[in-house]
Write a protein that holds these residues in place. Structure first.
Motif, PDB file in Angstrom:
ATOM      1  N   LYS A  12      17.701  28.157   4.178  1.00 18.12           N
ATOM      2  CA  LYS A  12      16.426  27.442   4.044  1.00 18.12           C
ATOM      3  C   LYS A  12      16.120  26.659   5.306  1.00 18.12           C
ATOM      4  O   LYS A  12      16.997  26.081   5.936  1.00 18.12           O
ATOM      5  CB  LYS A  12      16.461  26.479   2.863  1.00 18.12           C
ATOM      6  CG  LYS A  12      16.395  27.147   1.529  1.00 18.12           C
ATOM      7  CD  LYS A  12      16.315  26.102   0.443  1.00 18.12           C
ATOM      8  CE  LYS A  12      16.271  26.758  -0.915  1.00 18.12           C
ATOM      9  NZ  LYS A  12      16.232  25.759  -1.982  1.00 18.12           N
ATOM     10  N   ARG A  13      14.873  26.639   5.622  1.00 17.55           N
ATOM     11  CA  ARG A  13      14.432  25.890   6.792  1.00 17.55           C
ATOM     12  C   ARG A  13      14.076  24.469   6.369  1.00 17.55           C
ATOM     13  O   ARG A  13      13.417  24.260   5.359  1.00 17.55           O
ATOM     14  CB  ARG A  13      13.214  26.572   7.390  1.00 17.55           C
ATOM     15  CG  ARG A  13      12.851  25.998   8.696  1.00 17.55           C
ATOM     16  CD  ARG A  13      11.974  26.923   9.435  1.00 17.55           C
ATOM     17  NE  ARG A  13      12.149  26.538  10.818  1.00 17.55           N
ATOM     18  CZ  ARG A  13      11.514  27.030  11.803  1.00 17.55           C
ATOM     19  NH1 ARG A  13      10.663  27.978  11.610  1.00 17.55           N
ATOM     20  NH2 ARG A  13      11.718  26.613  13.019  1.00 17.55           N
ATOM     21  N   ILE A  14      14.498  23.519   7.148  1.00 18.99           N
ATOM     22  CA  ILE A  14      14.205  22.119   6.845  1.00 18.99           C
ATOM     23  C   ILE A  14      12.866  21.770   7.466  1.00 18.99           C
ATOM     24  O   ILE A  14      12.639  22.012   8.648  1.00 18.99           O
ATOM     25  CB  ILE A  14      15.302  21.197   7.403  1.00 18.99           C
ATOM     26  CG1 ILE A  14      16.627  21.511   6.736  1.00 18.99           C
ATOM     27  CG2 ILE A  14      14.936  19.736   7.225  1.00 18.99           C
ATOM     28  CD1 ILE A  14      17.803  20.769   7.333  1.00 18.99           C
ATOM     29  N   THR A  15      11.994  21.209   6.666  1.00 15.76           N
ATOM     30  CA  THR A  15      10.712  20.755   7.194  1.00 15.76           C
ATOM     31  C   THR A  15      10.704  19.231   7.168  1.00 15.76           C
ATOM     32  O   THR A  15      11.060  18.615   6.175  1.00 15.76           O
ATOM     33  CB  THR A  15       9.532  21.301   6.367  1.00 15.76           C
ATOM     34  OG1 THR A  15       9.729  20.964   4.990  1.00 15.76           O
ATOM     35  CG2 THR A  15       9.431  22.806   6.489  1.00 15.76           C
ATOM     36  N   LEU A  16      10.331  18.672   8.285  1.00 15.27           N
ATOM     37  CA  LEU A  16      10.289  17.218   8.424  1.00 15.27           C
ATOM     38  C   LEU A  16       8.853  16.739   8.365  1.00 15.27           C
ATOM     39  O   LEU A  16       7.944  17.413   8.861  1.00 15.27           O
ATOM     40  CB  LEU A  16      10.888  16.800   9.767  1.00 15.27           C
ATOM     41  CG  LEU A  16      12.352  17.139  10.008  1.00 15.27           C
ATOM     42  CD1 LEU A  16      12.720  16.801  11.438  1.00 15.27           C
ATOM     43  CD2 LEU A  16      13.238  16.406   9.040  1.00 15.27           C
TER      44      LEU A  16
END
Length: 68
Positions: A12-16
């Motif tokens: 999963k890609r972390i979105t900030l």
């Protein structure tokens, strides 16, 4: 060992949030500036790297600052 660790990582890609992104940028900048003052990092190289970062992402807050 690297392959084993990478295989166990979540893809999963972390979105900030934009606020978190700015906070991380400030934290990293402070660390770079401290290490430059201590002589760990070369000041002229840090200038080159800042120009590279600002070429990639011109909206970065540090691009308008003269320090570093």
């Amino acid at each position: 060992m690297v392959q084993r660790l990478e295989a166990g990582m979540n893809a999963k890609r972390i979105t900030l949030s934009s606020e978190d992104k700015i906070r991380y940028q400030k934290m990293l900048r402070d660390g770079r500036m401290n290490l430059t003052r201590q002589g760990v990092y070369d000041a002229s190289m840090m200038n080159v790297l800042k120009r590279a970062r600002c070429t990639v992402e011109r909206t970065n807050f540090e691009c308008s600052l003269s320090a570093e």
